[in-house]
Design a protein around this motif. Structure first.
Motif, PDB file in Angstrom:
ATOM      1  N   PRO A 362       0.814  -1.215   0.000  1.00 20.81           N
ATOM      2  CA  PRO A 362       0.000   0.000   0.000  1.00 20.81           C
ATOM      3  C   PRO A 362       0.848   1.264   0.000  1.00 20.81           C
ATOM      4  O   PRO A 362       1.968   1.281   0.515  1.00 20.81           O
ATOM      5  N   THR A 363       0.317   2.317  -0.571  1.00 20.26           N
ATOM      6  CA  THR A 363       0.909   3.627  -0.363  1.00 20.26           C
ATOM      7  C   THR A 363       0.587   4.055   1.067  1.00 20.26           C
ATOM      8  O   THR A 363      -0.291   3.482   1.728  1.00 20.26           O
ATOM      9  N   LEU A 364       1.285   5.058   1.576  1.00 20.71           N
ATOM     10  CA  LEU A 364       1.115   5.441   2.973  1.00 20.71           C
ATOM     11  C   LEU A 364      -0.315   5.908   3.244  1.00 20.71           C
ATOM     12  O   LEU A 364      -0.792   6.868   2.637  1.00 20.71           O
ATOM     13  N   GLY A 365      -1.015   5.198   4.132  1.00 19.44           N
ATOM     14  CA  GLY A 365      -2.369   5.559   4.522  1.00 19.44           C
ATOM     15  C   GLY A 365      -3.428   5.285   3.475  1.00 19.44           C
ATOM     16  O   GLY A 365      -4.550   5.791   3.579  1.00 19.44           O
ATOM     17  N   GLN A 366      -3.108   4.463   2.501  1.00 24.15           N
ATOM     18  CA  GLN A 366      -4.007   4.238   1.368  1.00 24.15           C
ATOM     19  C   GLN A 366      -5.406   3.789   1.792  1.00 24.15           C
ATOM     20  O   GLN A 366      -6.405   4.169   1.178  1.00 24.15           O
ATOM     21  N   HIS A 367      -5.507   2.993   2.852  1.00 22.24           N
ATOM     22  CA  HIS A 367      -6.796   2.403   3.230  1.00 22.24           C
ATOM     23  C   HIS A 367      -7.303   2.915   4.581  1.00 22.24           C
ATOM     24  O   HIS A 367      -8.174   2.295   5.187  1.00 22.24           O
ATOM     25  N   THR A 368      -6.757   4.032   5.052  1.00 21.01           N
ATOM     26  CA  THR A 368      -7.125   4.509   6.382  1.00 21.01           C
ATOM     27  C   THR A 368      -8.631   4.746   6.508  1.00 21.01           C
ATOM     28  O   THR A 368      -9.294   4.220   7.425  1.00 21.01           O
ATOM     29  N   ALA A 369      -9.200   5.529   5.622  1.00 21.47           N
ATOM     30  CA  ALA A 369     -10.631   5.846   5.721  1.00 21.47           C
ATOM     31  C   ALA A 369     -11.480   4.587   5.597  1.00 21.47           C
ATOM     32  O   ALA A 369     -12.454   4.389   6.340  1.00 21.47           O
ATOM     33  N   GLU A 370     -11.103   3.710   4.695  1.00 22.84           N
ATOM     34  CA  GLU A 370     -11.848   2.468   4.457  1.00 22.84           C
ATOM     35  C   GLU A 370     -11.880   1.591   5.710  1.00 22.84           C
ATOM     36  O   GLU A 370     -12.937   1.102   6.132  1.00 22.84           O
ATOM     37  N   VAL A 371     -10.733   1.395   6.335  1.00 24.93           N
ATOM     38  CA  VAL A 371     -10.664   0.521   7.507  1.00 24.93           C
ATOM     39  C   VAL A 371     -11.349   1.153   8.710  1.00 24.93           C
ATOM     40  O   VAL A 371     -12.071   0.485   9.468  1.00 24.93           O
ATOM     41  N   LEU A 372     -11.140   2.453   8.912  1.00 23.78           N
ATOM     42  CA  LEU A 372     -11.783   3.113  10.050  1.00 23.78           C
ATOM     43  C   LEU A 372     -13.306   3.080   9.924  1.00 23.78           C
ATOM     44  O   LEU A 372     -14.020   2.914  10.924  1.00 23.78           O
ATOM     45  N   ALA A 373     -13.802   3.200   8.705  1.00 24.43           N
ATOM     46  CA  ALA A 373     -15.250   3.103   8.504  1.00 24.43           C
ATOM     47  C   ALA A 373     -15.750   1.706   8.892  1.00 24.43           C
ATOM     48  O   ALA A 373     -16.818   1.555   9.502  1.00 24.43           O
ATOM     49  N   TYR A 377     -16.285   4.061  12.762  1.00 19.31           N
ATOM     50  CA  TYR A 377     -16.056   5.499  12.904  1.00 19.31           C
ATOM     51  C   TYR A 377     -16.882   6.258  11.860  1.00 19.31           C
ATOM     52  O   TYR A 377     -17.028   5.812  10.724  1.00 19.31           O
ATOM     53  N   SER A 378     -17.379   7.396  12.261  1.00 17.93           N
ATOM     54  CA  SER A 378     -18.155   8.238  11.350  1.00 17.93           C
ATOM     55  C   SER A 378     -17.219   9.023  10.431  1.00 17.93           C
ATOM     56  O   SER A 378     -16.010   9.102  10.672  1.00 17.93           O
ATOM     57  N   ALA A 379     -17.786   9.628   9.407  1.00 13.58           N
ATOM     58  CA  ALA A 379     -16.995  10.431   8.483  1.00 13.58           C
ATOM     59  C   ALA A 379     -16.300  11.573   9.209  1.00 13.58           C
ATOM     60  O   ALA A 379     -15.150  11.915   8.918  1.00 13.58           O
ATOM     61  N   GLU A 380     -17.015  12.160  10.181  1.00 16.61           N
ATOM     62  CA  GLU A 380     -16.422  13.268  10.945  1.00 16.61           C
ATOM     63  C   GLU A 380     -15.254  12.770  11.789  1.00 16.61           C
ATOM     64  O   GLU A 380     -14.212  13.419  11.894  1.00 16.61           O
ATOM     65  N   ILE A 382     -13.395  10.111  11.211  1.00 16.53           N
ATOM     66  CA  ILE A 382     -12.302   9.740  10.321  1.00 16.53           C
ATOM     67  C   ILE A 382     -11.525  10.979   9.885  1.00 16.53           C
ATOM     68  O   ILE A 382     -10.299  10.958   9.798  1.00 16.53           O
ATOM     69  N   ALA A 383     -12.235  12.064   9.655  1.00 13.89           N
ATOM     70  CA  ALA A 383     -11.562  13.312   9.289  1.00 13.89           C
ATOM     71  C   ALA A 383     -10.622  13.796  10.391  1.00 13.89           C
ATOM     72  O   ALA A 383      -9.564  14.353  10.116  1.00 13.89           O
ATOM     73  N   GLU A 384     -10.996  13.538  11.645  1.00 20.78           N
ATOM     74  CA  GLU A 384     -10.119  13.908  12.773  1.00 20.78           C
ATOM     75  C   GLU A 384      -8.827  13.107  12.731  1.00 20.78           C
ATOM     76  O   GLU A 384      -7.744  13.637  13.038  1.00 20.78           O
ATOM     77  N   PHE A 385      -8.911  11.799  12.356  1.00 21.02           N
ATOM     78  CA  PHE A 385      -7.729  10.969  12.260  1.00 21.02           C
ATOM     79  C   PHE A 385      -6.780  11.458  11.180  1.00 21.02           C
ATOM     80  O   PHE A 385      -5.565  11.422  11.346  1.00 21.02           O
ATOM     81  N   THR A 386      -7.335  11.836  10.077  1.00 20.79           N
ATOM     82  CA  THR A 386      -6.513  12.152   8.910  1.00 20.79           C
ATOM     83  C   THR A 386      -6.141  13.618   8.808  1.00 20.79           C
ATOM     84  O   THR A 386      -5.476  14.023   7.859  1.00 20.79           O
ATOM     85  N   ARG A 387      -6.569  14.415   9.752  1.00 22.41           N
ATOM     86  CA  ARG A 387      -6.297  15.856   9.718  1.00 22.41           C
ATOM     87  C   ARG A 387      -4.830  16.129   9.992  1.00 22.41           C
ATOM     88  O   ARG A 387      -4.218  15.514  10.844  1.00 22.41           O
TER      89      ARG A 387
END
Length: 387
Positions: A362-373, A377-380, A382-387
């Protein structure tokens, strides 16, 4: 079907031993989620040259078959996400220094309360006990302290490490064995367990007859170049245009070898034990004959006589040999940034449940949003994680 289909592995490791272990667990069918720190990721993403675009070849070599996410394990948010991952996981692999995960509330005792079926693999330089417990572990240090460098190289040359990071790779292989052992045990007990794997222990497991020489008070094994301490002739020999390995491992082979080279029937060389005793005198004669013909000619003659022999290949020669393709030892997969990923194949060919690669590293963080969902975790959030 692949043998580990349905299993989930959380990979908190970095560098080589841990990632090598989890890459091949993924090849056997496990779902692997690799967790990296935000910003720079696994240290090996920056280890180069060589690079392919922005991707380090070192990282690519041990991280296929994984989904990649970024989490700050020093933060409460990151620690809570790991607990959610572990709650539905079968295996966790990490290579932090002893005590680090415990300080973050992510040690085995804490996580096994959350998931009693968890198999927790810890890979360190020197293990969780003993006087070297807190030392950092690197392949070079383990090769030196573990006796491998003491047996590698020419007798009158400087210390030499093996050309590949064998301490890391060996520890990673033993970690795979440990996971398979613990999975089998879990079938009976219903519980996971803690696996303490170290680079040093893995090196000592390799000592085999060299350790036996020490245990039985024989002569201490020493560096012998390509030669074998117990079998003669068994080493690299110079030819007219290079070098060739020859392995004369039985008395039948010795007779064929002696006749092929035209060596006299000398009583000093009548048995392997005698040949080992008079190794220098024998090799002087073998060297003189082997230098008279080029390698290809000797190889043809040895093959015709069924005497084990082979060239000393460079890496490019290995992978240009049609054998590598025939044995599926070159893996090609699409990669989002490098185009085509290339890697080495799985070395065991199974008739019923073959391992096979599933995805490029994987590229760095490629699946972060997918796995957290998937963890709820909610979209909001997940945005806190990736901010």
């Amino acid at each position: 079907m692949r043998p580990l289909d349905g299993l989930r592995v959380i990979d908190l490791s970095r560098i080589l031993a841990g990632p090598y272990c989890t890459q091949y667990l993924g090849e056997m069918g496990a779902e692997v989620i690799k967790v990296e720190p935000p910003g720079h990721g696994d240290d090996t993403r920056n280890w180069g040259p060589p690079f392919v675009g922005d991707e380090a070849v070192y990282f690519l070599a041990a991280n296929r078959n994984k989904r990649g996410i970024v989490l700050d394990l020093k933060s409460e948010r990151g620690q809570e996400a790991v607990r959610r991952l572990v709650a539905r996981a079968d295996v966790l692999v990490e290579n932090f220094r002893p005590g680090t995960l415990e300080r973050w509330g992510l040690g085995y005792e804490q996580l096994s309360e959350l998931n009693p079926r968890l198999i927790h693999v810890s890979i360190t330089g020197f293990g969780q006990t003993g006087p070297y417990r807190d030392r950092p572990g690197y392949d070079l240090i383990a090769q030196g302290m573990g006796g491998v460098m003491g047996l590698t190289g020419e007798p009158d040359g400087p210390p030499a490490k093996v050309g590949l990071p064998v301490a890391d790779l060996n520890a990673g292989t033993w970690a795979i064995i440990g996971v398979l052992m613990a999975l089998q045990a879990r079938h009976s007990t219903g519980r996971g367990q803690y696996l303490d794997v170290s680079l040093m222990d893995a090196q000592l497991a390799w000592h085999s007859y060299a350790a036996g020489a020490y245990f039985y008070d024989a002569k201490r094994p020493e560096r012998m170049g390509s030669a074998h301490p117990s079998i003669v002739p068994y080493q690299a020999y110079p030819t007219a245009d290079g070098w060739l390995n020859v392995a004369v491992g039985s008395e039948k082979l010795w007779r064929a070898f002696r006749e092929l080279l035209g060596l006299p029937d000398d009583p000093r060389f009548a048995t392997n034990a005698l040949r080992a005793e008079h190794r220098d005198e024998l090799n002087e004669r073998v060297f003189a004959v082997m230098r008279t013909r080029p390698s290809a000619e000797w190889l043809k003659k040895f093959d015709e006589a069924s005497i084990p022999a082979g060239p000393i290949s460079t890496i490019d020669e290995v992978y240009e040999d049609p054998w590598a393709e025939e044995r599926e030892q070159i893996v090609r997969l699409p990669h989002p940034s490098v185009g085509t990923y290339y890697g080495t194949g799985f070395p065991v060919k199974a008739s019923e449940t073959p391992a096979r690669p599933s995805s490029a590293p994987p590229t760095l963080g490629q699946h972060t949003a997918e796995v957290l969902a998937e963890l709820g975790y909610s979209a909001e959030e997940i945005a806190e994680f990736t901010r």
